[in-house]
Design an enzyme around this catalytic site. Structure first.
Site, PDB file in Angstrom:
ATOM      1  N   HIS A   1      38.368  34.762  35.972  1.00 15.25           N
ATOM      2  CA  HIS A   1      39.047  35.827  35.225  1.00 15.25           C
ATOM      3  C   HIS A   1      40.088  36.510  36.123  1.00 15.25           C
ATOM      4  CE1 HIS A   1      39.024  39.485  32.500  1.00 15.25           C
ATOM      5  NE2 HIS A   1      39.328  40.071  33.649  1.00 15.25           N
ATOM      6  N   GLU A   2      39.679  36.886  37.331  1.00 10.36           N
ATOM      7  CA  GLU A   2      40.604  37.614  38.216  1.00 10.36           C
ATOM      8  C   GLU A   2      41.755  36.715  38.663  1.00 10.36           C
ATOM      9  OE1 GLU A   2      40.446  40.655  38.181  1.00 10.36           O
ATOM     10  OE2 GLU A   2      38.380  41.008  37.581  1.00 10.36           O
TER      11      GLU A   2
ATOM     12  N   HIS B   1      44.286  36.459  35.984  1.00  7.87           N
ATOM     13  CA  HIS B   1      45.141  37.649  35.864  1.00  7.87           C
ATOM     14  C   HIS B   1      46.470  37.461  36.601  1.00  7.87           C
ATOM     15  CE1 HIS B   1      43.280  40.648  33.466  1.00  7.87           C
ATOM     16  NE2 HIS B   1      42.192  40.782  34.198  1.00  7.87           N
TER      17      HIS B   1
ATOM     18  N   GLU C   1      43.755  40.744  29.331  1.00  9.03           N
ATOM     19  CA  GLU C   1      42.325  40.570  29.590  1.00  9.03           C
ATOM     20  C   GLU C   1      41.776  39.370  28.823  1.00  9.03           C
ATOM     21  OE1 GLU C   1      40.616  42.020  31.814  1.00  9.03           O
ATOM     22  OE2 GLU C   1      42.153  43.477  32.387  1.00  9.03           O
TER      23      GLU C   1
ATOM     24  N   ASP D   1      39.975  36.124  30.299  1.00  9.70           N
ATOM     25  CA  ASP D   1      38.634  35.675  29.883  1.00  9.70           C
ATOM     26  C   ASP D   1      38.648  34.194  29.507  1.00  9.70           C
ATOM     27  OD1 ASP D   1      37.331  38.053  30.294  1.00  9.70           O
ATOM     28  OD2 ASP D   1      37.339  38.688  28.195  1.00  9.70           O
TER      29      ASP D   1
HETATM   30 ZN   LIG Z   1      40.436  41.814  33.859  1.00 13.06          ZN
END
Ligand SMILES: [Zn+2]
Length: 683
Positions: A523-524, A527, A584, A588
């Site tokens: 997830h990070e 980003h 976000e 995900d």
């Molecule tokens: Zn996030």
């Protein structure tokens, strides 16, 4: 000072999460206990292909009352935060006793003094609002619009963001330096919609807000009749601010908010406002080389509105925000009044958290790297560091391998994406060098401690203007259960607080670790390539490194995700904001897919870990159960407006529906809601 635009794993709440009345049990590590832990949360009567969130979390949700002192309670985050909070509480109690006796090192004493003064209810009641007298005198000195710059500067540098706000942030186009930034602020409700929309919930909140402002003015010593009239006038003023304010999704767009100008040119934004006087009042002692005005129309408009306001209303407005800004440091009567609005009416929280919890949180927010240092000594062995690094490497490799499969990507842009990936800095556990607090001298009461801390903290920020950033700095306490990606430093950070079960445990099944912390890592990393992160290169410079036709294709894919989440209903008549939550959701989707593939490669042939569930199923359950959550409807409604993360149910169902492997693993028939005929693929 407004917060930096980090992409976090979960919402950064002002107060963090809080313990429930039921005794929280930390996630177990022994394998039979792990099986009970996983299975006891599930509702196996639900169809995983229709509502995987219910399937994974249904029994836990049915059996978990919302704790009275919380607006939301999550099976992973809140339980972990509660455990951390207990540990930190014990530390703080000991340090408070030592501080009284004058023993322990200076940081230990600082922590003990801050916590001890917060716990001293009798002293807090005795001091009352007396230490605010100097602030009130500054406010009372306001007579005409020419006084505005001095008043705003003085308040804003005390972390009281009236009319607008300023901060010091890394320059988005030149991350080698940090720049003074002016931001939208000055409204007591969380965003413009609360002032303007016709939703009956917002109408009710507006009425309660006016009553609350009136009550707080009375508690500050204003006569009842004056307070009533002022509260209405303040509401009218803030509503005018709301009309010129930007929506949260626009404030998240780094290109839209990047409006640099010279300090001299700032004078053209609001010519009648004496910016030199303002600068002096903030305590900024240099003339900044440049200023980034995030929302120029707002800053100009808000100054105009404030300049035209009668002196009495402007004084009342700033006085109200001063009370609001200090409410948690003041007497019980004031704290309860503040809670009745922001806790009860806004967030649906039944009871104010106990004093010790409030004191642990305020002390942690003031002294994150003192608390973090002792927390790490007590709790973080560092064993997880190499394992986490290995996981990051495996998931990064997967991200790179996946680039070749993306239909919308071209070779040149893919090469630059790999370059950016290779430059990501990993921060794991805690900072290499702890912050120096030696110049912080606390006061004699809780309120004075808060004021002393703010004065120290603002100097720390102001010293950054036109200076290179400290690349070792962390923007989250080591004890926090969260993680972040920081685009201007192209770095991912995982505090010690999240590197524990149920997200991670050296002796837990690998499928759970990859569904837990592995997905968080993915997830990070993603980003760095979401709708905002993609606008920065590997060195953290906001620049266009994409082939133009690839940008168009990326935007099409992103639009697919936006439309998908826009269609998710919440409460009666509301739905997820696909634009606000886009980054976000992209993170995900990418994180869930990449962590799964990385796990398959490294551990896919391991023997079954839990009877009745394949390891593949366990991976997806490990992910979903990280988000099992109960929360009040009031809080849900608020998060839909302000939280860039989707609600838990849709974080789970939305993400699994877009990862084709999920449908295979759970044998979902074609056309079932979580096995749709078409999928959005961004990363
Ligand atoms: Zn996030």
């Amino acid at each position: 000072m407004t917060a930096r635009a980090l992409s976090t794993l979960v919402l950064l709440a002002g107060c963090g999460a809080t313990p429930p009345p039921l005794e929280p049990v930390a996630a177990p590590t022994a394998s039979e206990d792990v099986a009970v832990y996983v299975k006891s949360a599930m509702d196996t009567t639900a169809d995983p292909c229709v509502d995987f969130y219910q399937y994974a979390c249904g029994a836990w949700i049915a059996n978990t009352p919302l704790p009275a002192d919380k607006p939301a309670f999550a099976r992973s985050f809140s339980v972990m935060a509660d455990e951390n909070e207990k540990l930190v509480h014990d530390m703080m109690e000991k340090s408070a006793a030592d501080a009284k006796a004058g023993t322990g090192d200076p940081d230990w004493q600082r922590m003990g003094h801050a916590y001890g003064a917060c716990m001293d209810e009798a002293a807090i009641e005795a001091v009352g609002i007396k230490p605010l007298d100097a602030r009130f005198a500054t406010i009372a000195a306001y007579k005409k619009s020419a006084d505005l710059p001095a008043l705003l500067g003085a308040m804003q540098s005390d972390f009281n963001p009236v009319v607008f706000d300023f901060g010091v942030e890394v320059d988005l186009k030149n991350p080698e330096t940090q720049v003074l930034t002016l931001n939208q602020a000055g409204m007591g409700l969380p965003q413009r919609g609360y002032y303007l929309d016709e939703d009956p919930r917002s109408v009710g909140i507006r009425e309660a807000y006016v009553a609350h402002v009136e009550a707080m003015l009375v508690l500050s010593g204003v006569a009842q009749a004056d307070a009533a009239a002022s509260a209405k006038a303040i509401m009218a003023f803030e509503t005018e601010l709301a009309k010129i304010a930007w929506a949260p999704a626009d404030l998240h767009d780094p290109q839209k908010v990047y409006n640099p100008m010279s300090f001299a040119d700032l004078k053209t934004v609001a010519p009648k406002f004496d910016w030199d006087a303002w600068l002096k009042a903030t305590g900024i002692t240099v003339t900044p080389k440049s200023v980034v005005v995030a929302v120029p129309d707002y800053v100009k408009g808000a100054i105009d509105l404030a300049s035209n306001l009668d002196a009495k209303t402007l004084q009342a407005y700033v006085r109200w925000h001063t009370m609001h800004n200090n409410a948690n440091l003041l007497t019980n009567a004031i704290g309860e009044q503040e809670f009745s609005f922001y806790g009860k009416a806004m967030s649906g929280q039944a009871a104010r958290p106990d004093r010790w919890k409030r004191c642990v949180r305020s002390t942690t927010s003031w002294l994150p790297e003192i608390v973090g240092k002792y927390y790490v000594e007590a709790k973080f062995s560092g064993d997880s560091k190499p394992i986490a690094l290995g996981m990051i490497k495996a998931i990064e490799d997967e991200f790179v391998a996946n680039l070749k499969e993306l239909e919308w990507m071209d070779a040149a842009t893919a090469t630059r994406a790999v370059e950016k990936m290779s430059l990501i800095t990993n921060k794991i556990g805690y900072p290499d060098k702890w912050r120096d607090y030696s110049a912080l001298t606390l006061g004699t009461s809780h309120l004075e401690n808060g004021m002393a801390w703010r004065s120290w903290e603002i100097k720390r920020h102001l010293a950054k203007i036109d200076q290179a950033p400290d690349r070792g700095e962390w923007f989250m306490p080591a004890s926090m259960v969260n993680a972040y990606y920081n685009p201007t430093m192209n770095e991912i950070a995982f505090p010690a607080g999240i590197l524990q079960p149920p997200f991670f445990g050296a002796d837990r099944p690998s499928a759970l670790n990859f569904g837990g912390i592995g997905m968080v890592v993915g997830h990070e990393i993603t980003h760095g390539f979401d709708d905002d992160g993609r606008k920065f290169d590997g060195k953290g410079v906001m620049t266009d490194w994409w082939a133009p036709e690839v940008v168009g294709k990326f935007e099409e894919s992103a639009q697919c995700v936006e439309d998908l989440y826009n269609g998710y209903p919440m409460l009666d008549g509301l739905h997820v904001d696909g634009e606000l939550t886009l980054g976000e959701n992209i993170a995900d989707l990418g994180g869930l897919k990449q962590a799964y593939r990385a796990w398959k490669k490294a551990h896919g042939s391991e023997p079954q870990a839990i009877e009745g569930l394949t390891n593949d199923q366990l991976y997806f359950l490990g992910f979903a159960q990280g988000w099992c959550q109960v929360q009040s409807p009031e809080y849900s409604a608020m998060l839909l407006q302000v939280d860039p993360h989707s609600p838990a149910k849709w974080r789970v169902n939305g993400a699994v529906s877009q990862v084709a492997e999920f449908a295979e693993v759970f044998s979902c028939d074609a056309g079932k809601p979580l096995n749709p005929p078409e999928r959005c693929e961004v990363w």
